[in-house]
Design a protein around this motif. Structure first.
Motif, PDB file in Angstrom:
ATOM      1  N   MET A  43     -37.710  35.558  21.246  1.00 38.76           N
ATOM      2  CA  MET A  43     -36.513  35.975  20.516  1.00 38.76           C
ATOM      3  C   MET A  43     -36.915  36.573  19.176  1.00 38.76           C
ATOM      4  N   PHE A  44     -36.004  37.343  18.602  1.00 38.99           N
ATOM      5  CA  PHE A  44     -36.260  37.922  17.294  1.00 38.99           C
ATOM      6  C   PHE A  44     -36.043  36.870  16.223  1.00 38.99           C
ATOM      7  N   ILE A  45     -36.853  36.930  15.191  1.00 40.10           N
ATOM      8  CA  ILE A  45     -36.757  36.007  14.079  1.00 40.10           C
ATOM      9  C   ILE A  45     -35.654  36.500  13.154  1.00 40.10           C
ATOM     10  N   GLU A  46     -34.686  35.630  12.891  1.00 41.51           N
ATOM     11  CA  GLU A  46     -33.591  35.991  12.007  1.00 41.51           C
ATOM     12  C   GLU A  46     -34.022  35.754  10.573  1.00 41.51           C
ATOM     13  N   VAL A  47     -33.815  36.751   9.743  1.00 36.72           N
ATOM     14  CA  VAL A  47     -34.155  36.660   8.328  1.00 36.72           C
ATOM     15  C   VAL A  47     -32.845  36.635   7.539  1.00 36.72           C
ATOM     16  N   PRO A  48     -32.636  35.633   6.687  1.00 36.59           N
ATOM     17  CA  PRO A  48     -31.410  35.599   5.885  1.00 36.59           C
ATOM     18  C   PRO A  48     -31.277  36.850   5.027  1.00 36.59           C
ATOM     19  N   ASP A  49     -30.057  37.284   4.800  1.00 36.11           N
ATOM     20  CA  ASP A  49     -29.815  38.469   3.970  1.00 36.11           C
ATOM     21  C   ASP A  49     -30.488  38.326   2.616  1.00 36.11           C
TER      22      ASP A  49
END
Length: 53
Positions: A43-49
């Motif tokens: 899965m893609f790593i989610e980066v906080p805004d």
């Protein structure tokens, strides 16, 4: 396949590819945009805004 077509891969071409090759192409296109894919988690790593990568 729509993501690939939207990013310039002809329907006839990506339609002949295996699922694995389509996944790899999608990952490559998104990584070119600066996203990061975790191959272990698949899965893609989610980066906080606003967070630095």
């Amino acid at each position: 396949m729509l993501f690939l077509v939207q990013n310039g891969v002809p329907w006839e071409v990506c339609g002949k590819w295996s699922d694995k090759r389509r996944l790899a192409a999608c990952v490559a296109l998104r990584e070119m945009r600066g996203e990061t894919f975790d191959w272990n988690a698949m899965m893609f790593i989610e980066v906080p805004d606003g967070a630095a990568v």
